[in-house]
Structure formats: structure tokens, C-alpha cells
Scaffold this motif. Structure first.
Motif, PDB file in Angstrom:
ATOM      1  N   ASP A  21       0.000   6.962  54.248  1.00 36.92           N
ATOM      2  CA  ASP A  21      -0.754   8.271  55.518  1.00 36.92           C
ATOM      3  C   ASP A  21      -1.544   7.283  56.710  1.00 36.92           C
ATOM      4  O   ASP A  21      -1.108   7.492  58.086  1.00 36.92           O
ATOM      5  CB  ASP A  21      -1.939   9.221  54.616  1.00 36.92           C
ATOM      6  CG  ASP A  21      -1.799  10.215  53.809  1.00 36.92           C
ATOM      7  OD1 ASP A  21      -0.830  10.627  53.665  1.00 36.92           O
ATOM      8  OD2 ASP A  21      -2.586  10.514  52.686  1.00 36.92           O
ATOM      9  N   ARG A  31       1.380   4.416  38.772  1.00 38.94           N
ATOM     10  CA  ARG A  31       0.771   5.283  38.125  1.00 38.94           C
ATOM     11  C   ARG A  31      -1.118   5.306  38.179  1.00 38.94           C
ATOM     12  O   ARG A  31      -1.409   6.374  38.596  1.00 38.94           O
ATOM     13  CB  ARG A  31       1.178   5.865  36.685  1.00 38.94           C
ATOM     14  CG  ARG A  31       2.183   6.266  36.661  1.00 38.94           C
ATOM     15  CD  ARG A  31       2.393   6.755  35.100  1.00 38.94           C
ATOM     16  NE  ARG A  31       4.502   6.739  34.865  1.00 38.94           N
ATOM     17  CZ  ARG A  31       4.362   6.723  33.640  1.00 38.94           C
ATOM     18  NH1 ARG A  31       3.916   6.662  32.341  1.00 38.94           N
ATOM     19  NH2 ARG A  31       5.499   7.545  33.328  1.00 38.94           N
ATOM     20  N   ASN A  32      -1.651   4.377  38.133  1.00 32.52           N
ATOM     21  CA  ASN A  32      -2.960   4.428  38.396  1.00 32.52           C
ATOM     22  C   ASN A  32      -2.795   3.889  39.688  1.00 32.52           C
ATOM     23  O   ASN A  32      -3.821   4.044  40.145  1.00 32.52           O
ATOM     24  CB  ASN A  32      -2.740   2.969  37.613  1.00 32.52           C
ATOM     25  CG  ASN A  32      -2.915   3.051  36.259  1.00 32.52           C
ATOM     26  OD1 ASN A  32      -3.499   4.073  35.603  1.00 32.52           O
ATOM     27  ND2 ASN A  32      -3.367   1.881  35.391  1.00 32.52           N
ATOM     28  N   ASN A  33      -2.358   4.091  40.770  1.00 28.97           N
ATOM     29  CA  ASN A  33      -2.864   3.671  42.094  1.00 28.97           C
ATOM     30  C   ASN A  33      -1.847   4.353  43.094  1.00 28.97           C
ATOM     31  O   ASN A  33      -1.997   4.352  44.639  1.00 28.97           O
ATOM     32  CB  ASN A  33      -2.287   1.803  43.031  1.00 28.97           C
ATOM     33  CG  ASN A  33      -3.570   1.231  41.492  1.00 28.97           C
ATOM     34  OD1 ASN A  33      -4.444   0.814  41.877  1.00 28.97           O
ATOM     35  ND2 ASN A  33      -2.895   0.335  40.942  1.00 28.97           N
ATOM     36  N   VAL A  34      -1.889   5.586  42.409  1.00 31.62           N
ATOM     37  CA  VAL A  34      -0.988   6.364  43.310  1.00 31.62           C
ATOM     38  C   VAL A  34      -2.245   7.011  44.917  1.00 31.62           C
ATOM     39  O   VAL A  34      -1.557   7.494  45.796  1.00 31.62           O
ATOM     40  CB  VAL A  34      -0.964   7.944  42.979  1.00 31.62           C
ATOM     41  CG1 VAL A  34      -0.623   9.121  42.867  1.00 31.62           C
ATOM     42  CG2 VAL A  34       0.320   7.493  41.230  1.00 31.62           C
ATOM     43  N   HIS A  35      -3.075   7.563  44.159  1.00 29.95           N
ATOM     44  CA  HIS A  35      -3.578   7.663  45.250  1.00 29.95           C
ATOM     45  C   HIS A  35      -3.706   6.504  46.237  1.00 29.95           C
ATOM     46  O   HIS A  35      -3.778   7.029  48.419  1.00 29.95           O
ATOM     47  CB  HIS A  35      -5.078   7.838  44.980  1.00 29.95           C
ATOM     48  CG  HIS A  35      -6.351   8.641  46.352  1.00 29.95           C
ATOM     49  ND1 HIS A  35      -6.285   9.923  46.609  1.00 29.95           N
ATOM     50  CD2 HIS A  35      -7.299   8.038  46.666  1.00 29.95           C
ATOM     51  CE1 HIS A  35      -7.620   9.426  47.701  1.00 29.95           C
ATOM     52  NE2 HIS A  35      -8.276   8.161  47.646  1.00 29.95           N
ATOM     53  N   THR A  36      -4.227   5.421  46.151  1.00 29.04           N
ATOM     54  CA  THR A  36      -4.652   4.466  47.092  1.00 29.04           C
ATOM     55  C   THR A  36      -2.676   3.937  48.068  1.00 29.04           C
ATOM     56  O   THR A  36      -3.160   4.015  49.185  1.00 29.04           O
ATOM     57  CB  THR A  36      -4.686   3.282  46.902  1.00 29.04           C
ATOM     58  OG1 THR A  36      -5.719   2.905  46.171  1.00 29.04           O
ATOM     59  CG2 THR A  36      -4.823   1.784  47.318  1.00 29.04           C
ATOM     60  N   LEU A  43      -1.019   6.371  48.316  1.00 30.02           N
ATOM     61  CA  LEU A  43      -0.837   7.394  49.647  1.00 30.02           C
ATOM     62  C   LEU A  43      -1.637   7.225  50.477  1.00 30.02           C
ATOM     63  O   LEU A  43      -0.936   8.041  51.659  1.00 30.02           O
ATOM     64  CB  LEU A  43      -1.376   8.346  48.811  1.00 30.02           C
ATOM     65  CG  LEU A  43      -0.592   9.783  47.222  1.00 30.02           C
ATOM     66  CD1 LEU A  43      -0.666  11.166  46.760  1.00 30.02           C
ATOM     67  CD2 LEU A  43       1.341  10.046  47.717  1.00 30.02           C
ATOM     68  N   ARG A  44      -2.651   6.812  49.955  1.00 32.47           N
ATOM     69  CA  ARG A  44      -3.871   6.766  51.725  1.00 32.47           C
ATOM     70  C   ARG A  44      -3.159   5.786  52.573  1.00 32.47           C
ATOM     71  O   ARG A  44      -2.821   5.732  53.679  1.00 32.47           O
ATOM     72  CB  ARG A  44      -4.507   6.370  51.572  1.00 32.47           C
ATOM     73  CG  ARG A  44      -5.688   7.263  50.426  1.00 32.47           C
ATOM     74  CD  ARG A  44      -7.339   6.108  50.006  1.00 32.47           C
ATOM     75  NE  ARG A  44      -7.929   6.273  51.561  1.00 32.47           N
ATOM     76  CZ  ARG A  44      -9.402   5.554  50.969  1.00 32.47           C
ATOM     77  NH1 ARG A  44      -9.453   5.653  50.313  1.00 32.47           N
ATOM     78  NH2 ARG A  44      -9.056   4.512  52.374  1.00 32.47           N
ATOM     79  N   CYS A  45      -1.930   4.927  51.630  1.00 33.93           N
ATOM     80  CA  CYS A  45      -1.230   3.422  52.654  1.00 33.93           C
ATOM     81  C   CYS A  45      -0.176   3.794  53.734  1.00 33.93           C
ATOM     82  O   CYS A  45      -0.179   4.243  54.736  1.00 33.93           O
ATOM     83  CB  CYS A  45      -0.952   2.729  52.231  1.00 33.93           C
ATOM     84  SG  CYS A  45      -2.082   1.261  51.263  1.00 33.93           S
TER      85      CYS A  45
END
Length: 356
Positions: A147, A136-141, A143-145
Motif C-alpha cells: 500500500d 504467511r505470518n507477515n502478510v499484514h506487514t 500488504l502495508r508495504c
């Protein structure tokens, strides 16, 4: 972990204006350890050096109970003598639980250790929740991986579509197969000759290292001819070790030695039956036993000598009894012949029987 820094999120519009946001952001410097999960790459060089220097002081209270005072703990030098090639550090592959418990909880009672075990089990059971929290705390990271992987896949597919030979991997595979066939055709003869030379060299090494084994039949025959029976027995014992070998050449050597020994047993058996000296009888019997004689040579010798004495006595008596005119002189001669037979064969027979 350093104290977090709070800040305000500034929203910029397309026209250059500023909007408002009800959320704030936090910046905190997390110190990542070897056992911490992290969604980004970190420099682990200092962590590796720290793990090599770490001792039992790292994670010294995993059980969450009262630990032993520092001045009352068992020293690492003493524990190293008790548990060689071990360590009390959880970061080492040679970690030993006994070392860790003795160093940190040597003053704890059994009930304390049971409570600590419950605490450790609770910590392990909470790990699934911590893994979910990590995601949960690293969803953004993450998702970038994802992409980035999608972009790489699209670029690869585009390159394959533009290439003349289709898939890049297929072309690479074809090139590698061509290289393999070419190198095999160039070096097949050399490699075959090398394998043949290696086989010949190995065979010569085996022959050189075991030349004593292959000379056993000739050596046994020479010693038999020279009546060196002690040496024959020594060589025979070596040959018996080859009987269970899976090497055909060694089995042939053992069979040849066995054939030589069979003939020697027959020779020694005949000599045993004709021997009258007690020491000579004992020596011949020992030779036969060590050479694997089937049966009991001592008992067979006693039976033979018994029959020989009885037959000679009966033969002498029969000759005198057949002559009906026996006078005093003939009786004296008869008794003398009987005593001569007994004096010649009976002493060794009696002594051998006593020893048996």
C-alpha cells in the motif's frame, strides 16, 4: 524468545459499544539474529558487534549430534595457527568448515559425522517451507508495504501531471545533460592540454628510465673501436632481450646493435684464421660463440688451418720439384722450408684439434 503474553481481542462498534470475539492474541518478544528472516526493520548495531565477537560457540551444533566437551575441544589459538586468516564462526566471511568441525566435533566418529550431514541436509531442505511460513505470518506487514508503494506511485504520477514539463525525471535528465555540455565546453581545452602534458611527461619518463637502452648502439660501437669485447658481449646480451619487444623504438635499437655485431663477427673471424697462439684462438672462439656466430667457429678454424698448411707444403714442394736439378744442398733447403711451415702453424693446429 520471551514467554508469550496472551490477551483478549476487544471489538468496538461505531456507536461506542463493545462486541465479542472468539479469537485471542499473543505477544512475544522475538530475538532476531543475523541469520533470521524478519519482516520489519530492526536495529542491527548490536548484531554487528556480536558477530565481531562471536567464536565457534555460535551455532556450535548445526549437525545435531553430540559435540565435544568444552574441556576437550581444540583451542581457537591452536586452530588460528593451523588456519591463519580464517574463522570458525558462521557469521564471519572467513568461515572455514574444517575449523568448525575440529573445534566442535573432534571426538565424533565417522558415522556420527555422516548422521550429522544427513541432519544438515534435512534442515536445508526444510527451508522452502519456512520461507512460506514467514510470508504467511507477515502478510499484514507485506500488504502495508505494498500500500505504501502504491501511494508513493500515485503521488509521483500526480506531481508529474501537475508539472509543466511533464515527467520529473525527464526534466532532471535535461538539466543534467545541460550541465554536462556546459562543463565540457568550459574545460575541454584545459583537459586536452592536460592530456598532452601527461603524454609528454610519460614519454620523458620512459626516455629517462631507458636512456641506457637507447645508448646501446653508440656504446657497442665505442667498445668495438676500443677492442673491449667483453663489454661488447655484455651490451649485446641486453640488446637481445629487446628483440621480442612490441615497442618499435626498442626494436630499432636491437637492429642497430645487431648490425654492429655482424661487422664485429667478420673482424673476429678474420683474426681467428690468422691467429697462431692457442690462448688467443680460444679467446676469439669464445667471443664468436657469445656473439651468436652461426656455425662452429672451432671446426671452421681447423679446416682453414689444415688447408693453409697443406697448401703451403704443396707450394714449397712444387717449387723444388719444378727445378729438376736438385742436389743435396737443395734437398736440405727444401726440408728446412717444410719444417719452418710446420713449426709455425702445426703446433697450434694440433693443440686446438686436441681441445676440440
Amino acid at each position: 524468545r520471551s514467554p508469550p503474553i496472551r490477551g483478549t481481542i476487544i471489538v468496538a462498534t461505531n456507536s461506542g459499544g463493545e462486541g465479542t470475539c472468539e479469537l485471542d492474541f499473543f505477544i512475544s518478544d522475538l530475538r532476531v539474529d543475523l541469520t533470521d528472516a524478519c519482516a520489519v526493520w530492526v536495529d542491527e548495531s548490536h548484531l554487528s558487534d556480536a558477530s565481531k565477537r562471536s567464536t565457534t560457540s555460535d551455532y556450535s551444533n548445526l549437525l545435531r549430534i553430540r559435540t565435544s566437551p568444552a574441556n576437550e575441544r581444540v583451542s581457537n589459538d591452536v586452530l588460528a595457527e593451523i588456519y591463519p586468516d580464517s574463522s570458525g564462526s558462521l557469521l564471519q566471511t572467513s568461515f572455514t568448515p574444517a575449523w568448525y568441525l575440529i573445534h566442535n566435533y573432534n571426538k565424533a566418529s565417522f558415522d556420527d559425522l555422516k548422521r550429522g550431514l544427513s541432519n544438515l541436509r534435512y534442515s536445508l531442505s526444510a527451508k522452502p517451507d519456512s520461507q512460506l511460513m514467514f510470508l504467511r505470518n507477515n502478510v499484514h506487514t507485506l500488504l502495508r508495504c505494498l500500500d505504501c508503494l502504491n501511494a508513493m506511485n500515485s503521488r509521483l504520477l500526480t506531481d508529474e501531471a501537475r508539472s509543466e514539463g511533464g515527467s520529473i525525471t525527464d526534466r532532471v535528465e535535461a538539466i543534467l545533460q545541460h550541465i554536462t555540455k556546459s562543463s565540457d565546453s568550459l574545460f575541454r581545452g584545459i583537459l586536452a592540454r592536460k592530456d598532452e602534458a601527461d603524454s609528454t611527461s610519460n614519454a620523458l619518463k620512459v626516455l629517462h628510465g631507458n636512456r641506457g637502452i637507447f645508448n646501446l648502439p653508440r656504446s657497442v660501437a665505442n667498445h668495438i673501436a676500443a677492442e673491449e669485447y667483453e663489454l661488447v658481449i655484455s651490451r649485446y646480451e641486453k640488446a637481445k632481450l629487446l628483440e621480442g619487444s612490441s615497442v618499435v623504438a626498442f626494436q630499432r635499437v636491437a637492429n642497430k646493435v645487431e648490425n654492429e655485431v655482424i661487422e664485429l663477427r667478420e673482424i673476429l673471424e678474420r683474426r681467428l684464421m690468422n691467429e697462431s697462439d692457442l690462448d688467443g684462438l680460444k679467446t676469439l672462439i669464445r667471443y664468436l660463440i657469445l656473439l651468436g656466430y652461426k656455425g662452429d667457429p672451432t671446426w671452421k678454424c681447423l679446416q682453414y688451418k689444415y688447408s693453409l698448411i697443406i697448401n703451403e707444403l704443396e707450394s714449397i714442394s712444387r717449387n723444388y720439384v719444378d727445378n729438376l736439378s736438385i742436389n743435396y744442398r737443395d734437398s736440405e733447403s727444401w726440408l728446412t722450408d717444410l719444417l719452418n711451415v710446420l713449426l709455425k702453424d702445426f703446433p697450434s693446429f694440433w693443440q686446438l684439434g686436441d681441445v676440440y
